[in-house]
Design a protein around this motif. Structure first.
Motif, PDB file in Angstrom:
ATOM      1  N   LEU A  40       5.991  -4.351 -11.595  1.00 22.04           N
ATOM      2  CA  LEU A  40       5.227  -4.096 -12.812  1.00 22.04           C
ATOM      3  C   LEU A  40       5.523  -2.679 -13.283  1.00 22.04           C
ATOM      4  N   ARG A  41       5.912  -2.552 -14.519  1.00 19.50           N
ATOM      5  CA  ARG A  41       6.208  -1.229 -15.092  1.00 19.50           C
ATOM      6  C   ARG A  41       4.934  -0.652 -15.701  1.00 19.50           C
ATOM      7  N   ILE A  42       4.592   0.562 -15.270  1.00 21.55           N
ATOM      8  CA  ILE A  42       3.372   1.230 -15.727  1.00 21.55           C
ATOM      9  C   ILE A  42       3.770   2.465 -16.521  1.00 21.55           C
ATOM     10  N   GLU A  43       3.252   2.559 -17.748  1.00 16.75           N
ATOM     11  CA  GLU A  43       3.545   3.689 -18.622  1.00 16.75           C
ATOM     12  C   GLU A  43       2.247   4.207 -19.230  1.00 16.75           C
ATOM     13  N   VAL A  44       2.310   5.408 -19.779  1.00 13.08           N
ATOM     14  CA  VAL A  44       1.163   5.953 -20.499  1.00 13.08           C
ATOM     15  C   VAL A  44       1.051   5.225 -21.829  1.00 13.08           C
ATOM     16  N   THR A  45      -0.145   5.185 -22.364  1.00 14.37           N
ATOM     17  CA  THR A  45      -0.366   4.482 -23.616  1.00 14.37           C
ATOM     18  C   THR A  45       0.418   5.129 -24.751  1.00 14.37           C
ATOM     19  N   GLN A  46       0.943   4.306 -25.634  1.00 14.81           N
ATOM     20  CA  GLN A  46       1.719   4.794 -26.769  1.00 14.81           C
ATOM     21  C   GLN A  46       0.847   5.069 -27.989  1.00 14.81           C
ATOM     22  N   GLN A  47      -0.424   4.704 -27.941  1.00 11.62           N
ATOM     23  CA  GLN A  47      -1.324   4.922 -29.064  1.00 11.62           C
ATOM     24  C   GLN A  47      -1.928   6.314 -28.993  1.00 11.62           C
ATOM     25  N   ASP A  48      -2.228   6.862 -30.142  1.00 16.32           N
ATOM     26  CA  ASP A  48      -2.913   8.149 -30.204  1.00 16.32           C
ATOM     27  C   ASP A  48      -4.402   7.877 -30.119  1.00 16.32           C
TER      28      ASP A  48
ATOM     29  N   ASN B  72       0.191  13.210 -15.688  1.00 23.70           N
ATOM     30  CA  ASN B  72       1.302  14.059 -16.127  1.00 23.70           C
ATOM     31  C   ASN B  72       2.632  13.550 -15.584  1.00 23.70           C
ATOM     32  N   ARG B  73       2.644  13.127 -14.317  1.00 21.79           N
ATOM     33  CA  ARG B  73       3.879  12.570 -13.754  1.00 21.79           C
ATOM     34  C   ARG B  73       4.266  11.277 -14.463  1.00 21.79           C
ATOM     35  N   LEU B  74       3.253  10.489 -14.823  1.00 28.85           N
ATOM     36  CA  LEU B  74       3.533   9.224 -15.491  1.00 28.85           C
ATOM     37  C   LEU B  74       4.102   9.452 -16.888  1.00 28.85           C
ATOM     38  N   GLN B  75       3.713  10.541 -17.518  1.00 30.41           N
ATOM     39  CA  GLN B  75       4.278  10.868 -18.830  1.00 30.41           C
ATOM     40  C   GLN B  75       5.764  11.189 -18.726  1.00 30.41           C
ATOM     41  N   ASN B  76       6.153  11.809 -17.618  1.00 32.59           N
ATOM     42  CA  ASN B  76       7.560  12.180 -17.444  1.00 32.59           C
ATOM     43  C   ASN B  76       8.406  11.010 -16.953  1.00 32.59           C
ATOM     44  N   GLU B  77       7.818  10.157 -16.118  1.00 26.75           N
ATOM     45  CA  GLU B  77       8.589   9.047 -15.549  1.00 26.75           C
ATOM     46  C   GLU B  77       7.669   7.854 -15.322  1.00 26.75           C
ATOM     47  N   PRO B  78       7.931   6.714 -15.976  1.00 27.80           N
ATOM     48  CA  PRO B  78       7.112   5.512 -15.752  1.00 27.80           C
ATOM     49  C   PRO B  78       7.181   5.073 -14.290  1.00 27.80           C
ATOM     50  N   LEU B  79       6.139   4.366 -13.855  1.00 30.46           N
ATOM     51  CA  LEU B  79       6.029   3.919 -12.470  1.00 30.46           C
ATOM     52  C   LEU B  79       6.452   2.461 -12.358  1.00 30.46           C
ATOM     53  N   GLN B  80       7.344   2.180 -11.409  1.00 31.37           N
ATOM     54  CA  GLN B  80       7.744   0.815 -11.089  1.00 31.37           C
ATOM     55  C   GLN B  80       6.936   0.386  -9.863  1.00 31.37           C
ATOM     56  N   LEU B  81       5.897  -0.428 -10.088  1.00 31.25           N
ATOM     57  CA  LEU B  81       4.973  -0.799  -9.014  1.00 31.25           C
ATOM     58  C   LEU B  81       5.354  -2.157  -8.437  1.00 31.25           C
ATOM     59  N   PRO B  82       5.769  -2.223  -7.162  1.00 31.14           N
ATOM     60  CA  PRO B  82       6.042  -3.523  -6.543  1.00 31.14           C
ATOM     61  C   PRO B  82       4.755  -4.151  -6.005  1.00 31.14           C
ATOM     62  N   PHE B  83       4.715  -5.462  -6.010  1.00 29.45           N
ATOM     63  CA  PHE B  83       3.577  -6.204  -5.464  1.00 29.45           C
ATOM     64  C   PHE B  83       4.085  -7.555  -4.984  1.00 29.45           C
TER      65      PHE B  83
ATOM     66  N   LEU C 185       0.816  -1.217   0.000  1.00 28.63           N
ATOM     67  CA  LEU C 185       0.000   0.000   0.000  1.00 28.63           C
ATOM     68  C   LEU C 185       0.851   1.269   0.000  1.00 28.63           C
ATOM     69  N   SER C 186       1.995   1.226   0.649  1.00 28.49           N
ATOM     70  CA  SER C 186       2.836   2.427   0.692  1.00 28.49           C
ATOM     71  C   SER C 186       3.436   2.768  -0.670  1.00 28.49           C
ATOM     72  N   LYS C 187       3.453   1.812  -1.591  1.00 32.56           N
ATOM     73  CA  LYS C 187       4.025   2.043  -2.922  1.00 32.56           C
ATOM     74  C   LYS C 187       2.967   2.290  -3.995  1.00 32.56           C
ATOM     75  N   MET C 188       1.698   2.097  -3.653  1.00 31.48           N
ATOM     76  CA  MET C 188       0.640   2.231  -4.661  1.00 31.48           C
ATOM     77  C   MET C 188       0.180   3.677  -4.750  1.00 31.48           C
ATOM     78  N   PRO C 189      -0.025   4.197  -5.956  1.00 30.89           N
ATOM     79  CA  PRO C 189      -0.563   5.555  -6.095  1.00 30.89           C
ATOM     80  C   PRO C 189      -2.020   5.606  -5.653  1.00 30.89           C
ATOM     81  N   GLN C 190      -2.463   6.801  -5.320  1.00 33.67           N
ATOM     82  CA  GLN C 190      -3.825   6.989  -4.849  1.00 33.67           C
ATOM     83  C   GLN C 190      -4.827   6.596  -5.928  1.00 33.67           C
ATOM     84  N   GLY C 191      -5.856   5.868  -5.493  1.00 29.78           N
ATOM     85  CA  GLY C 191      -6.913   5.452  -6.407  1.00 29.78           C
ATOM     86  C   GLY C 191      -6.702   4.098  -7.035  1.00 29.78           C
TER      87      GLY C 191
END
Length: 742
Positions: free
Chosen positions: A432-440, A406-417, A381-387
């Motif tokens: 788990l690596r979380i990034e913004v979608t690459q599709q338009d 916006n933060r995710l666009q600048n830096e992908p999230l490394q989510l531990p579980f 829980l301490s590593k998970m973003p809000q929501g």
């Protein structure tokens, strides 16, 4: 009665009263004792004396109290891993590091508490006496280590290498001998060492050390030449051949996946050239050689995952050159070893903005359990973003906010579980690596209320709210607008509150349709475009119905309401003015009758009619002739009325009619003013009927006799103030009144 008798009687009564008070006090004490709440613990001797590593379980009870609904708990925080249920079940596993070896024992005080639903509470302190207990298995009675010359000899002391390590005491090992931390002795003695060993056996001392709790046990291993098992003459033969097995405890207990090695030995027989064999080695997958070296590594699936231990029966055999043999059947106990889940390379989790993104960890082939145990997923829980949420089944859900995206666009999230198998609860951490979608992705329109058909009237407003979002970021939104198949919808109906929040408000108006009763259905299409011309549309159909113009209708009805009251007020003012004039005429008419009566009574005594008696305003003869000395006069009724005064009865009749008419106009006018004081009441069908009835009151039956002037104008202006003076229940509406209000 004497004073002595009275004193004795009083003394006797005092004794009785004192006795009764004592009885009642005793009963009260018994009752209080019965109602006193207390804890009940096990009655066995030394029940509170425990050892490290030994589980403690008991169920406490309670007695007394006003209620039997007991609830048990610790007084303060529970300590040292103790657990206590509300029903009184106590469990505790004292850890091996609770008491140090120097202390030998330790007293652990614990305060227990019981309460009832009536609010009673009782506590009691229990002192647990915990004795130091090493979890190192005792090392005693080891089978001797038989040493052969000219070859490397091995000997294994079986211990759990995960928890224990073995070290030799200083200067205990002979030169050239090695001892591994897992308990493997290796020695290839020189000829001199072996000759010395034949003369004098050696004893090796070593320690088994607990890796976690620093407990230590000492063991001894005797080194003997292979030709003898004691300090006997090497040429003294054994009577029979005997296969020797380790004499240490648990030497035959092994774990799945861990190597097991054993060095067989033998003694006796007519020949000392021994050859060893495992009869069922192929069936178990066990390796060996004729020198007695045994090696086996049980596979992880050797023991069923739902069973703790499985016995593997092994048949060892020794033979010598003379054909003598010995055979022993041994059960090797193999313990199940649970393996933690394994996590391979996970595909990235690509998220979009403005929607809930889902990632199924349980459907990926990268997460497996080697033992095929069921697994559950646990978030950090301490590593998970809000929501963000992660279910035990592995379903990950997240709808990132604007700032998170916006933060995710600048830096992908490394989510531990964590992945945990059941029921052993072995855990493995994954990333788990979380990034913004690459599709338009095209932008998204959310509309409130969310429906496609609307029905309104001309006087109703259509109000819609739009929320815009773009999976690639709200900054990607370029424009939001609408098109309609009706040119009468103004562009100003769409208003921007925020860059991503718009509002559409449209009221057709009463002049939208020309003909009453018309209807029409119109389509309005809203569209949003991003910077790469990706587009999304939302179309709605709006049905517009003709509506009655209540504003104009209320204006007209109010005008009729007010005009009716003004006409009644004007008639009342004219009648009141006429009333005042008739009242004066009525007084004059009554005065003229009095004069006639006086004149008639005096005719027999005068010779002429004095002009003083006659009204100077009446044009008549002022003198009459006298005959025979007696005055005589003839006056016609009509002539007398015109000359001397009007008939009072006719005037009184007209005044009565005016009074009656004024009262009727006042009553009906005020009722009409109060009944239709509000605009809603004037919209009813009764208003027109009551207005006509009020107007009918304006017609007078005796209008000719009253001699009303048709050109008469009311000197009092028809203001709201003057109308309210005439009709107190009148409700003026300055917004609809065409007159100047004073």
């Amino acid at each position: 009665m004497s004073n002595t008798s009275a004193n004795e009687e009083n003394k006797y009564m005092n004794y009785i009263i004192s006795f009764l008070i004592g009885v009642f006090s005793l009963l009260g004490s018994i009752t209080m004792a019965q109602n006193e709440l207390s804890l009940v613990f096990p009655d066995q001797k030394n029940w509170n004396v425990v050892q490290e590593g030994m589980p403690v379980e008991f169920t406490m009870g309670a007695q007394g109290g006003l209620s039997k609904n007991y609830s048990f708990q610790f007084k303060g925080d529970s300590a040292l891993g103790m657990e206590l249920t509300k029903e009184g079940k106590f469990t505790w596993l004292p850890s091996f590091d609770l008491v140090t070896a120097e202390e030998a024992k330790k007293v652990v005080p614990v305060i227990f508490e019981v309460s009832t639903d009536g609010g009673q509470v009782a506590t009691r302190q229990v002192e647990f006496v915990v004795h130091n207990q090493s979890r190192v298995p005792p090392i005693a009675g080891l089978q001797p280590f038989f040493i052969k010359p000219g070859s490397e000899n091995t000997y294994s002391v079986s211990v759990d290498s995960n928890n224990f390590s073995i070290q030799a005491e200083d200067t205990s090992l002979p030169e050239g001998m090695t001892l591994s931390a897992t308990g493997d002795f290796r020695w290839k003695p020189t000829q001199e060492q072996y000759s010395a060993l034949r003369k004098q056996p050696l004893t090796v001392k070593f320690n088994v050390q607990d890796k976690s709790f620093q407990d230590k046990e000492t063991g001894e291993l005797q080194l003997l030449p292979a030709s003898t098992t004691a300090r006997e003459d090497e040429e003294k033969p054994e009577e029979t051949l005997k296969l020797l097995l380790p004499r240490t405890s648990y030497w035959n207990v092994i774990n799945e996946g861990e190597p097991f090695s054993l060095k067989l030995a033998a003694r006796g027989g007519a020949d000392t050239h021994y050859s060893y064999k495992v009869l069922n080695a192929d069936k178990l997958g066990l390796s060996y050689d004729t020198l007695g070296n045994i090696f086996w590594k049980p596979s992880y699936d050797f023991v069923n995952r739902l069973v703790d231990t499985r016995a593997a029966q092994v048949i060892f055999e020794v033979r010598n050159a003379k054909g003598e043999s010995d055979r022993k059947v041994v059960d090797l106990l193999v313990n199940h070893v649970n393996r933690a889940p394994q996590i391979g390379e996970l595909r990235n989790f690509y998220v979009s903005y403005g929607k809930e993104n889902t990632y199924a960890l349980n459907n990926t082939n990268a997460i497996t359990d080697p033992d095929e145990d069921p697994v559950v997923f646990k978030p950090l829980l301490s590593k998970m973003p809000q929501g963000m949420t992660l279910t035990a089944e592995g379903e990950l859900k997240w709808a990132p906010s604007v700032s998170q995206y916006n933060r995710l666009q600048n830096e992908p999230l490394q989510l531990p579980f964590l992945v945990e198998d059941q029921p052993y609860e072995a855990q493995t951490q994954g990333i788990l690596r979380i990034e913004v979608t690459q599709q338009d992705m095209p932008p998204i329109i959310s509309m409130v209320p969310n429906q496609s058909h609307y029905s309104i009237r001309e006087d109703e407003a259509l109000n819609l709210k739009f929320y815009l979002s773009d999976p690639n970021g709200d900054n990607d939104i370029a424009n939001f607008d609408f098109v309609a198949d009706n040119n009468h919808i103004p562009r100003s109906s769409l208003r921007r509150n925020e860059p991503t929040q718009w509002e559409f408000t449209w009221e057709p108006g009463y002049d939208f349709f020309v003909e009453p009763g018309d209807t029409g259905t119109y389509q309005i299409t809203f569209f949003v475009i991003d910077r790469s011309n990706q587009r999304q549309e939302r179309s709605i159909n709006v049905k517009v119905e003709d509506a009655e113009n209540l504003v104009e209708k209320d204006q007209l009805l109010y005008s009729q309401y007010r005009t009716g009251l003004v006409r009644v007020m004007n008639l009342m003012d004219q009648l009141q003015e006429k009333q005042k004039g008739m009242q004066k005429e009525y007084k004059k008419a009554r005065k003229g009758k009095k004069h006639r009566a006086i004149t008639t009574a005096s005719l027999g005594a005068v010779t002429g009619l004095s002009p003083v008696v006659l009204n100077s305003d009446v044009q008549t003869q002022k003198y009459v002739s006298g005959v025979g000395g007696t005055t005589s006069m003839t006056i016609g009724s009509l002539e007398a009325s015109n000359v001397i005064g009007k008939d009072a009865s006719n005037i009184y009749e007209n005044l009565s009619y005016i009074n009656q008419k004024l009262s009727e106009l006042q009553t009906q006018g005020n009722l009409f003013a109060g009944k239709y004081a509000l605009s809603n009441s004037r919209r009813s069908g009764e208003f027109g009927d009551d207005l006509r009835k009020l107007i009918l009151l304006l017609s007078l039956d005796k209008v000719t006799r009253l001699e009303l002037d048709p050109s008469w104008e009311n000197p009092r202006k028809a203001t709201d103030k003057s109308i309210k003076q005439s009709f107190p229940d009148f409700n003026p509406d300055p917004s609809r009144s065409p007159y100047i209000n004073e």
